[in-house]
Write an enzyme that holds these catalytic residues in place. Structure first.
Site, PDB file in Angstrom:
ATOM      1  N   LYS A   1       0.827  -1.212   0.000  1.00  0.00           N
ATOM      2  CA  LYS A   1       0.000   0.000   0.000  1.00  0.00           C
ATOM      3  C   LYS A   1       0.858   1.256   0.000  1.00  0.00           C
ATOM      4  O   LYS A   1       0.448   2.283  -0.526  1.00  0.00           O
ATOM      5  CB  LYS A   1      -0.941   0.017   1.209  1.00  0.00           C
ATOM      6  CG  LYS A   1      -1.919  -1.118   1.181  1.00  0.00           C
ATOM      7  CD  LYS A   1      -3.351  -0.663   1.298  1.00  0.00           C
ATOM      8  CE  LYS A   1      -4.202  -1.745   0.691  1.00  0.00           C
ATOM      9  NZ  LYS A   1      -5.518  -1.846   0.987  1.00  0.00           N
TER      10      LYS A   1
ATOM     11  N   LYS B   1      -4.561  -9.757  -7.097  1.00  0.00           N
ATOM     12  CA  LYS B   1      -5.885 -10.148  -6.582  1.00  0.00           C
ATOM     13  C   LYS B   1      -6.952  -9.150  -7.038  1.00  0.00           C
ATOM     14  O   LYS B   1      -6.641  -7.979  -7.285  1.00  0.00           O
ATOM     15  CB  LYS B   1      -5.839 -10.314  -5.063  1.00  0.00           C
ATOM     16  CG  LYS B   1      -6.059  -9.063  -4.304  1.00  0.00           C
ATOM     17  CD  LYS B   1      -6.273  -9.315  -2.829  1.00  0.00           C
ATOM     18  CE  LYS B   1      -6.599  -7.958  -2.242  1.00  0.00           C
ATOM     19  NZ  LYS B   1      -7.117  -7.876  -0.950  1.00  0.00           N
TER      20      LYS B   1
ATOM     21  N   LYS C   1     -11.162  -4.425  -4.342  1.00  0.00           N
ATOM     22  CA  LYS C   1     -12.275  -3.479  -4.395  1.00  0.00           C
ATOM     23  C   LYS C   1     -11.777  -2.053  -4.389  1.00  0.00           C
ATOM     24  O   LYS C   1     -12.499  -1.147  -4.719  1.00  0.00           O
ATOM     25  CB  LYS C   1     -13.263  -3.725  -3.263  1.00  0.00           C
ATOM     26  CG  LYS C   1     -12.687  -3.610  -1.870  1.00  0.00           C
ATOM     27  CD  LYS C   1     -13.745  -3.958  -0.839  1.00  0.00           C
ATOM     28  CE  LYS C   1     -13.153  -4.589   0.398  1.00  0.00           C
ATOM     29  NZ  LYS C   1     -11.982  -3.921   0.949  1.00  0.00           N
TER      30      LYS C   1
HETATM   31  P1  TYM Z   1     -10.295  -6.388   2.935  1.00  0.00           P
HETATM   32  O1  TYM Z   1     -11.356  -5.392   3.169  1.00  0.00           O
HETATM   33  O2  TYM Z   1      -9.177  -6.032   2.034  1.00  0.00           O
HETATM   34  O3  TYM Z   1     -10.917  -7.744   2.438  1.00  0.00           O
HETATM   35  C1  TYM Z   1     -11.977  -8.379   3.162  1.00  0.00           C
HETATM   36  C2  TYM Z   1     -11.865  -9.896   3.095  1.00  0.00           C
HETATM   37  O4  TYM Z   1     -11.992 -10.343   1.769  1.00  0.00           O
HETATM   38  C3  TYM Z   1     -10.856 -11.107   1.412  1.00  0.00           C
HETATM   39  N1  TYM Z   1     -10.559 -10.802  -0.004  1.00  0.00           N
HETATM   40  C4  TYM Z   1     -10.398 -11.707  -0.944  1.00  0.00           C
HETATM   41  N2  TYM Z   1     -10.437 -13.027  -0.905  1.00  0.00           N
HETATM   42  C5  TYM Z   1     -10.228 -13.668  -2.054  1.00  0.00           C
HETATM   43  N3  TYM Z   1      -9.940 -13.057  -3.210  1.00  0.00           N
HETATM   44  C6  TYM Z   1      -9.884 -11.725  -3.299  1.00  0.00           C
HETATM   45  N4  TYM Z   1      -9.616 -11.137  -4.456  1.00  0.00           N
HETATM   46  C7  TYM Z   1     -10.116 -10.978  -2.124  1.00  0.00           C
HETATM   47  N5  TYM Z   1     -10.135  -9.663  -1.852  1.00  0.00           N
HETATM   48  C8  TYM Z   1     -10.408  -9.565  -0.548  1.00  0.00           C
HETATM   49  C9  TYM Z   1      -9.748 -10.611   2.349  1.00  0.00           C
HETATM   50  O5  TYM Z   1      -8.750 -11.560   2.562  1.00  0.00           O
HETATM   51  C10 TYM Z   1     -10.502 -10.380   3.605  1.00  0.00           C
HETATM   52  O6  TYM Z   1     -10.698 -11.569   4.335  1.00  0.00           O
HETATM   53  N6  TYM Z   1      -7.718  -5.849   7.098  1.00  0.00           N
HETATM   54  C11 TYM Z   1      -8.892  -6.467   6.523  1.00  0.00           C
HETATM   55  C12 TYM Z   1     -10.180  -6.031   7.202  1.00  0.00           C
HETATM   56  C13 TYM Z   1     -10.159  -6.273   8.667  1.00  0.00           C
HETATM   57  C14 TYM Z   1     -10.292  -7.522   9.305  1.00  0.00           C
HETATM   58  C15 TYM Z   1     -10.195  -7.232  10.707  1.00  0.00           C
HETATM   59  C16 TYM Z   1     -10.446  -8.828   8.845  1.00  0.00           C
HETATM   60  C17 TYM Z   1     -10.021  -5.312   9.610  1.00  0.00           C
HETATM   61  N7  TYM Z   1     -10.046  -5.909  10.829  1.00  0.00           N
HETATM   62  C18 TYM Z   1     -10.285  -8.245  11.650  1.00  0.00           C
HETATM   63  C19 TYM Z   1     -10.540  -9.834   9.824  1.00  0.00           C
HETATM   64  C20 TYM Z   1     -10.438  -9.546  11.187  1.00  0.00           C
HETATM   65  C21 TYM Z   1      -8.967  -6.040   5.081  1.00  0.00           C
HETATM   66  O7  TYM Z   1      -8.448  -5.048   4.673  1.00  0.00           O
HETATM   67  O8  TYM Z   1      -9.720  -6.853   4.328  1.00  0.00           O
END
Ligand code: TYM
Length: 338
Positions: free
Chosen positions: A115, A197, A200
């Site tokens: 990032k 990947k 979003k």
């Molecule tokens: P984030 O918002 O980037 O993504 C949310 C969840 O979706 C999964 N994910 C994917 N899985 C498969 N293929 C993809 N292309 C893909 N894009 C996203 C991510 O692995 C994630 O599980 N830091 C986290 C949010 C967060 C969180 C937490 C998660 C904040 N606190 C506590 C679990 C526990 C994040 O940025 O995910």
């Protein structure tokens, strides 16, 4: 006597419209678990602040995400659904855990490096300490499992290290959670760039499919999906190293239809990529159609959304505050008189 259920918790940042990756890699798996586990799912809006957002968009996306959680099958009666900033204990424990997370550990996080490269003009403190807030999100609820996609595994591992460090210093306080990675759909890749990947937060393009996309747009995006070089054999075969585009489409098709890779290879034996891409597009359209319709309906019901937010925050705060009070006491903060 009723046996206590194991606890599960996860969150998604409302930094962009939810994609097929968020659904197949995360929410779809969550929805199946409500009977077996005590589940907490939240919109990680505080995390979203680590990159710049238009405030009105952030507000809309946060509520839209809540509506989509419900539309994806997360029953608010059976799961605790809430907005992170509605439970102040997250920010409070996040600060404490910042003081138990090492500079070196944070510097090694792949997501931070990634990032910082992408947002070179805004490498802020929040981006750097993001994993300690994430550790707080998790540890407040004492979960057994944290379902995440592949890319978040490193953060959950760091959470375990932080929890262990704290427990060693102050006696058992936090349960040590396990990451829970789905076998299929753990990493849905960009349709135009199958080595990255599907994200979003990145620019809108034909490489990513959003939950609210119209069927004709989804069909178009799959028709244009990258398969592999024109010179290679043009058959549907699961070979992620050689044919990452085809492998990604097979993963998506498998996740949407429940078919195995062998069955998919048989189904498309003797067909070109065109038929295969059309079939994947159709499977995705049918998977997302009911979600889009239900989420649009919920978004129009402001009263229902408000009730969801209020009830979720109340349920979550009750558990989170218990852990926070324990932590404050252990580190030596004077309890507030209320
Ligand atoms: P984030 O918002 O980037 O993504 C949310 C969840 O979706 C999964 N994910 C994917 N899985 C498969 N293929 C993809 N292309 C893909 N894009 C996203 C991510 O692995 C994630 O599980 N830091 C986290 C949010 C967060 C969180 C937490 C998660 C904040 N606190 C506590 C679990 C526990 C994040 O940025 O995910």
């Amino acid at each position: 006597m009723e046996e206590t259920k194991k606890v599960m918790l996860s969150g998604i940042k409302p930094t962009g419209d939810l994609t097929l990756g968020s659904y197949l890699g995360a929410i779809k798996n969550w929805a199946e678990r409500a009977e077996q586990f005590d589940c907490y799912y939240f919109m990680a809006d505080l995390h979203a602040l680590t990159t710049r957002n238009n405030p009105a968009d952030l507000r809309r996306r946060t509520l839209e995400q809540l509506a989509q959680y419900v539309a994806c099958g997360l029953d608010p009666e059976k799961n605790t659904l809430f907005i992170q900033s509605h439970v102040p204990a997250h920010a409070e424990l996040g600060w404490v855990l910042n003081c138990y997370t090492m500079f070196g550990e944070l510097s090694r996080m792949t997501q931070f490096k990634d990032k910082s490269r992408k947002n070179a003009d805004n490498v802020n403190g929040g981006l750097f300490t993001y994993p300690s807030l994430m550790a707080a999100d998790i540890l407040l609820y004492q979960p057994d499992y944290v379902p995440v996609g592949d890319d978040q595994k490193q953060h959950v591992e760091l959470t375990r290290d932080i929890a262990q460090r704290f427990n060693n210093l102050y006696s058992d306080t936090f349960k040590i959670p396990e990451p829970y990675i789905p076998k299929i759909g753990a990493r849905v890749m960009d349709l135009q760039d199958p080595l990255s990947k599907m994200s979003k937060s990145d620019d809108v393009g034909t490489g990513r499919v959003c939950l609210m996309d119209k069927p004709e747009d989804i069909a178009r995006k799959f028709k244009r999906a990258v398969t592999d070089s024109e010179t290679g054999e043009r058959c549907v075969r699961y070979a992620p190293e050689e044919k990452p585009g085809v492998a990604n489409l097979m993963q998506i098709y498998a996740a949407c239809t429940g078919r195995s890779f062998d069955a998919i290879e048989d189904e498309f034996a003797g067909h070109g990529y065109g038929d295969f891409k059309t079939a994947v597009g159709e499977a995705v359209i049918e998977t997302l159609r009911p979600i889009r319709e239900e989420a649009s309906r919920i978004m129009k019901d402001k009263g229902y959304l408000e009730t969801l937010c209020k009830n979720g925050a109340e349920k979550a705060s009750y558990i989170a505050n218990k852990t926070l009070r324990k932590v404050y006491k252990k580190v030596g903060l004077v309890p507030a008189v209320r």
